[in-house]
Design a protein around this motif. Structure first.
Motif, PDB file in Angstrom:
ATOM      1  N   VAL A   1      -3.637  -2.343   2.107  1.00  0.00           N
ATOM      2  CA  VAL A   1      -3.547  -1.465   3.273  1.00  0.00           C
ATOM      3  C   VAL A   1      -2.350  -1.905   4.110  1.00  0.00           C
ATOM      4  O   VAL A   1      -1.976  -3.071   4.089  1.00  0.00           O
ATOM      5  CB  VAL A   1      -4.831  -1.512   4.142  1.00  0.00           C
ATOM      6  CG1 VAL A   1      -5.983  -0.878   3.423  1.00  0.00           C
ATOM      7  CG2 VAL A   1      -5.155  -2.922   4.576  1.00  0.00           C
TER       8      VAL A   1
ATOM      9  N   LEU B   1     -13.276  -3.414   5.396  1.00  0.00           N
ATOM     10  CA  LEU B   1     -12.301  -2.923   4.416  1.00  0.00           C
ATOM     11  C   LEU B   1     -12.961  -2.680   3.060  1.00  0.00           C
ATOM     12  O   LEU B   1     -12.703  -1.670   2.394  1.00  0.00           O
ATOM     13  CB  LEU B   1     -11.138  -3.909   4.277  1.00  0.00           C
ATOM     14  CG  LEU B   1     -10.171  -3.971   5.464  1.00  0.00           C
ATOM     15  CD1 LEU B   1      -9.190  -5.119   5.285  1.00  0.00           C
ATOM     16  CD2 LEU B   1      -9.414  -2.659   5.620  1.00  0.00           C
TER      17      LEU B   1
ATOM     18  N   TYR C   1     -12.625   1.135   3.533  1.00  0.00           N
ATOM     19  CA  TYR C   1     -11.275   1.503   3.104  1.00  0.00           C
ATOM     20  C   TYR C   1     -11.353   2.241   1.775  1.00  0.00           C
ATOM     21  O   TYR C   1     -11.973   1.776   0.824  1.00  0.00           O
ATOM     22  CB  TYR C   1     -10.383   0.264   2.977  1.00  0.00           C
ATOM     23  CG  TYR C   1      -9.071   0.547   2.298  1.00  0.00           C
ATOM     24  CD1 TYR C   1      -8.120   1.372   2.903  1.00  0.00           C
ATOM     25  CD2 TYR C   1      -8.773   0.022   1.042  1.00  0.00           C
ATOM     26  CE1 TYR C   1      -6.914   1.656   2.286  1.00  0.00           C
ATOM     27  CE2 TYR C   1      -7.562   0.299   0.413  1.00  0.00           C
ATOM     28  CZ  TYR C   1      -6.648   1.117   1.035  1.00  0.00           C
ATOM     29  OH  TYR C   1      -5.453   1.408   0.426  1.00  0.00           O
TER      30      TYR C   1
ATOM     31  N   ASP D   1      -8.736   5.874   6.119  1.00  0.00           N
ATOM     32  CA  ASP D   1      -7.834   6.609   5.229  1.00  0.00           C
ATOM     33  C   ASP D   1      -6.687   7.185   6.055  1.00  0.00           C
ATOM     34  O   ASP D   1      -6.764   7.247   7.289  1.00  0.00           O
ATOM     35  CB  ASP D   1      -8.591   7.740   4.522  1.00  0.00           C
ATOM     36  CG  ASP D   1      -7.874   8.222   3.260  1.00  0.00           C
ATOM     37  OD1 ASP D   1      -6.741   7.764   2.999  1.00  0.00           O
ATOM     38  OD2 ASP D   1      -8.454   9.055   2.535  1.00  0.00           O
TER      39      ASP D   1
ATOM     40  N   TRP E   1      -3.018   6.705   9.842  1.00  0.00           N
ATOM     41  CA  TRP E   1      -4.227   6.033   9.389  1.00  0.00           C
ATOM     42  C   TRP E   1      -5.299   6.135  10.476  1.00  0.00           C
ATOM     43  O   TRP E   1      -5.011   5.961  11.659  1.00  0.00           O
ATOM     44  CB  TRP E   1      -3.941   4.567   9.057  1.00  0.00           C
ATOM     45  CG  TRP E   1      -3.222   4.432   7.755  1.00  0.00           C
ATOM     46  CD1 TRP E   1      -1.885   4.563   7.533  1.00  0.00           C
ATOM     47  CD2 TRP E   1      -3.814   4.157   6.488  1.00  0.00           C
ATOM     48  NE1 TRP E   1      -1.600   4.389   6.210  1.00  0.00           N
ATOM     49  CE2 TRP E   1      -2.761   4.128   5.534  1.00  0.00           C
ATOM     50  CE3 TRP E   1      -5.116   3.924   6.046  1.00  0.00           C
ATOM     51  CZ2 TRP E   1      -2.982   3.889   4.187  1.00  0.00           C
ATOM     52  CZ3 TRP E   1      -5.336   3.678   4.705  1.00  0.00           C
ATOM     53  CH2 TRP E   1      -4.278   3.665   3.786  1.00  0.00           C
TER      54      TRP E   1
END
Length: 682
Positions: free
Chosen positions: A37, A69, A73, A96, A140
């Motif tokens: 990320v 995460l 994520y 996302d 994001w």
């Protein structure tokens, strides 16, 4: 390394003036290695859970961030698994990249999830109004989603955005930053900035720190054209990919005018309107599908605007061109130019290259090793990105006007480039606008060097149009003029100052590659019976013939020069060196005659002298081709005196007066006259 107390001083200042806006960068490293990320996403979460100096709290926070995460994520290969969980549980939180478009047929806003792969998800109009970046490329977000399938309306998307939280810091107060900057020394502030990008300044020299800072200029300065070419593994793309959510990295390859500037079909502005900085990775691979792509790029780089159809559009995005140099810089400077990695349509277009405001010498930045990455505190990346974005609204381009003025060799484009670099560096080092004359002078010298590097290469590619490369600035108080060199231009040492050795002469002419360069002849004489040898010419038969012609000429004419030159009782060896690596010249007859006479008479040539022109076997003078370009090479190589044929005097009108005035020009009317004047014989 810094003393522990110094580190504590910086940390205490950060905690006092930037509470909740700093993070320990080793935590980012620890998690980054296991999660693909962007850094600004990680540090947003770390700022929420690890904003403490208590190791226990930090460890718990890191554990929480890892769990979030792992659970939320969205990895592209696990998108269907997340969608299934959302259906089964009815709600799920995801991390996302989300972008929003207006569906004007239904008068609704619809979200698109990058990794999740969902499109057309209804979203409240409040989000795009509040966070405009959702409409221009996406940002994001942490999104709480719900799932509701309606049997009665099968056309309706079952996904619902319950709550959307962009992973961005709120708008910052730039006045607070300016006030806090005054509490740090210059060194402390530079170290904080570098640590905020993930680098450990203690392991870099001052020069390397400044080069790292300069990479940030496209993020703080509008319409800044930046170039950095260097070896692999020096972090060229790191800044633009990881450090700011306001920059986009375009991987080398084919691109279109519609994507970069304006799509006439959809009437949407391209990347230059969406981002603060558009960085082109691997410049060697850049190609445009459109024939007019480079031309439109040139227009934009010069003015910040471009025309598409009947409309002219303005944008403020900076361009950063980054790529790899696969040879050593020394070799590249001798055989080509420092823009050589660019595709030919750009690399040979002097109008395109002249728009570069800064060429950063990437070869001076060391290849990254683990210790170059910091474990200390710096700004949360997204907060730092917002600082840089706010700084784009102000300019310090006129900061040097109070103390200095630019030398007369800088044209308008050079002056604009220098002003932009000065402005960018002051924003980074002195965002509060508090700087001294010494501060400005250091930044001005740096800016002049970065622009001169561009101009030096333009001179190689475009010739005399770009002859004015001796950049300088004048102190308005003392009227002293200071010239600013570029470190890699070592040409000034090719022709040394002072008296040389007998038989050692320098000649400037065109080499096999077509470039003009410096050739050195070294001659030895021993007792013998008239044998003649030449070395250093390789298999170049024309060069060998040129040197042999000189020996034949002396056999026939040496007595008219001096009775002390003996051809029959001495042996001579001439070695020719191609000092610029441009391929051997074939114009060596006169230089060889002077070199042999010099060693035969044991008389060194006059100091700092270079020989131009040549003679035929019958002694006819051959004038100098491209006199202006040839004299520029003489100047760059350190020559002070130039011996040239009288037949070239008529061409002096093509040479800029400043260049003519840089030398003591000595004309010769015959080969014998050239020998006398080169050796200082009256």
């Amino acid at each position: 390394m810094l003393e522990e107390t110094d580190k504590d001083i910086i940390l205490n200042k950060l905690l006092t003036y930037f509470p909740g806006k700093i993070v320990r960068k080793d935590l980012t490293k620890r998690i980054k290695e296991g999660a693909n990320v962007p850094i600004y996403v990680l540090e947003y979460l770390l700022g929420m859970y690890c904003s403490s100096q208590d190791e226990k709290v930090i460890e718990e926070g890191v554990h929480n961030v890892k769990n979030i995460l792992a659970k939320n994520y969205v990895r592209p290969d696990e998108a269907q698994k997340i969608i299934s969980k959302l259906r089964e549980t009815g709600s799920y939180t995801v991390i996302d990249k989300v972008s929003v478009k207006l569906n004007y047929k239904n008068d609704t806003y619809e979200a698109e999830f990058s990794n999740l792969g969902l499109r057309g998800v209804p979203v409240s109009h409040t989000y795009p109004l509040k966070y405009e970046r959702l409409l221009s490329g996406g940002i994001w977000c942490i999104v709480q989603m719900e799932y509701y399938y309606n049997e009665g309306d099968k056309r309706r998307v079952p996904f619902i955005v319950h709550k959307l939280t962009p992973i961005q810091m709120p708008r910052i107060d730039v006045d607070e930053i300016k006030a806090a900057r005054g509490e740090f020394t210059d060194k402390e502030w530079i170290d904080v900035i570098l640590r905020s990008t993930g680098m450990e300044p203690d392991n870099f020299s001052n020069r390397e720190k400044w080069l790292h800072l300069a990479r940030l200029i496209p993020l703080v300065e509008n319409n800044y054209n930046f170039c950095e070419l260097g070896p692999r593994g020096t972090g060229k793309s790191h800044i633009y990919k990881e450090i700011s959510p306001n920059s986009v990295l375009v991987s080398g390859g084919q691109t279109t005018v519609a994507n970069l500037f304006y799509n006439m079909a959809s009437k949407q502005i391209g990347l230059v309107g969406m981002w603060d900085c558009v960085a082109f990775d691997e410049v060697a691979g850049i190609t445009f599908k459109d024939k007019d792509g480079v031309q439109i790029m040139k227009d934009y780089m010069a003015s910040g605007s471009f025309a598409r159809g009947k409309e002219e559009k303005n944008a403020s995005a900076s361009f950063a061109f980054i790529g790899n140099i696969n040879q050593s810089v020394d070799v590249l400077l001798k055989t080509s130019n420092l823009f050589e990695p660019f595709p030919e349509v750009m690399g040979m277009d002097t109008a395109f290259l002249d728009r570069m405001h800064c060429y950063l010498p990437g070869w001076e930045i060391p290849k990254y090793r683990p210790e170059y990455f910091t474990d200390n505190y710096g700004f949360i990346t997204d907060y730092f990105a917002e600082i840089m974005r706010e700084l784009r609204k102000i300019s310090y381009g006129d900061a040097y006007n109070k103390y200095f003025k630019l030398g007369n060799q800088l044209n308008q484009r050079d002056a604009i480039a220098v002003k932009k670099t000065v402005s960018g560096m002051i924003k980074l080092i002195h965002p509060d606008g508090n700087y001294t004359k010494e501060n400005v002078e250091k930044i001005l010298r740096f800016a002049l060097e970065m622009r001169r590097r561009v101009k030096e290469q333009l001179k190689k590619i475009g010739g005399m149009e770009f002859y004015d490369v001796n950049f300088s600035y004048i102190d308005l108080e003392t009227f002293n003029e200071e010239y600013v060199p570029v470190p890699e231009q070592g040409g000034g040492n090719l022709i040394p100052e002072g008296m040389g050795k007998p038989g050692h002469v320098y000649h400037v002419s065109r080499g096999k590659s077509g470039m003009i360069g410096v050739f050195k002849l070294e001659t030895q004489m021993t007792a013998g019976n008239g044998k003649f040898e030449r070395t250093g010419l390789g298999s170049n038969s024309a060069a060998k013939e040129s040197v042999d012609t000189a020996y034949k000429y002396l056999k026939a004419n040496s007595k008219s020069i001096s009775g002390n030159i003996s051809i029959e009782t001495k042996d001579y060896l001439v070695n020719v060196q191609d000092l610029n690596g441009i391929g051997m010249t074939t114009s060596l007859t006169l230089s060889t005659v002077i070199a042999i006479c010099s060693v035969a008479l044991n008389k060194p040539p006059i100091s700092s002298m270079v020989i131009l022109g040549d003679i035929s076997i019958g002694g006819t003078l051959i004038k100098v081709d491209e006199l202006a370009n040839t004299l520029q090479v003489c100047l760059d190589s350190g020559a002070k005196k130039v011996i040239l044929p009288l037949t070239s005097a008529s061409d002096l009108g093509t040479v800029p007066p400043e260049l003519v005035g840089a030398f003591n020009l000595i004309f010769y009317k015959s080969a014998e006259d050239a020998v006398f004047k080169a050796l200082g014989v009256e």
